[in-house]
Design an enzyme around this catalytic site. Sequence first.
Site, PDB file in Angstrom:
ATOM      1  N   GLU A  49       0.867  -1.174   0.000  1.00  0.00           N
ATOM      2  CA  GLU A  49       0.000   0.000   0.000  1.00  0.00           C
ATOM      3  C   GLU A  49       0.908   1.231   0.000  1.00  0.00           C
ATOM      4  O   GLU A  49       1.706   1.416   0.918  1.00  0.00           O
ATOM      5  CB  GLU A  49      -0.887  -0.013   1.242  1.00  0.00           C
ATOM      6  CG  GLU A  49      -1.867   1.144   1.289  1.00  0.00           C
ATOM      7  CD  GLU A  49      -2.646   1.161   2.593  1.00  0.00           C
ATOM      8  OE1 GLU A  49      -3.597   1.964   2.678  1.00  0.00           O
ATOM      9  OE2 GLU A  49      -2.302   0.404   3.526  1.00  0.00           O
ATOM     10  N   ASP A  60      -5.050   9.424   9.232  1.00  0.00           N
ATOM     11  CA  ASP A  60      -3.684   9.047   9.569  1.00  0.00           C
ATOM     12  C   ASP A  60      -3.224   9.693  10.865  1.00  0.00           C
ATOM     13  O   ASP A  60      -3.476  10.873  11.120  1.00  0.00           O
ATOM     14  CB  ASP A  60      -2.737   9.434   8.435  1.00  0.00           C
ATOM     15  CG  ASP A  60      -3.019   8.643   7.169  1.00  0.00           C
ATOM     16  OD1 ASP A  60      -2.946   7.407   7.248  1.00  0.00           O
ATOM     17  OD2 ASP A  60      -3.318   9.249   6.132  1.00  0.00           O
TER      18      ASP A  60
END
Length: 267
Positions: A49, A60
């Site tokens: 990824e 995130d």
Amino acid sequence: MNPIDSLFQRLRAQKRAAFMPFLTAGDPDIAFTRELLPAVADAGADLMEIGFPFSDPIADGPVIQASYTRALNHKLKIADVFAALRDTAARPNWSAPLVSMASYSLMFKMGPTAFIEAAQKSGVSGAVVPDVPVEEAEELSKLARDRDFKLILLVTPTTSPERAAKVVQACSGFVYVVSVVGITGAREALPSALREQLARLRTMTDLPLCVGFGVSRPEQVRDLKEIADGVIVGSAVVKKLEAAGADRAKGLEDVKRFVAELRAPLG
């Protein structure tokens, strides 16, 4: 057949889960990314990824946010990322499918069709899009399916069963199962409710279920290998590079060693 489908078809026959590390493109610069990807593949990554740095990530945690900042400080462009991925995928005997992690804002600015076309020309087989609501994903899902490009959306512990059913229907390739409530980052332990969450999702879809957020230790990978089709590790990998600082050789070796340790429990 899309490389992601081929991979999971083979791994299911082997009764083995996939190991998928997350790597930020351009951290600390794109030249290092060109070195890092083959090294991580050699260490045992089944697919990768690739984070496309974005100034305003919504899911995130601080480790990945900091890696995005480091990359953007070098004036990284999407074209630079695609070029590095294209060169990587063109390497002899390259077999690890590449999946982009890209904010829909980046795709929208470029144009979803143009983004998918550029991704496919660069050897990218699918995209994790963390910030597109499933209610607005129908057009993107159809666009991806028509081009055999996999669209991966996120299901979280707080996603209602009704909404989860819609999410998995919009997905292709695999479903990204968020194991914890909150942002990315290493956790001491995975939640006990994860097994139930995966069992419920299996009644909704035949797609592979890949677990991410919070995974950082070999023992956690070992716990997941019997209940998940794939294990995604992000912040813990990125943190190895952050800790190495300017010593790129050390960073490369530390990541390779860490990936191999995490991958080992999967057999």
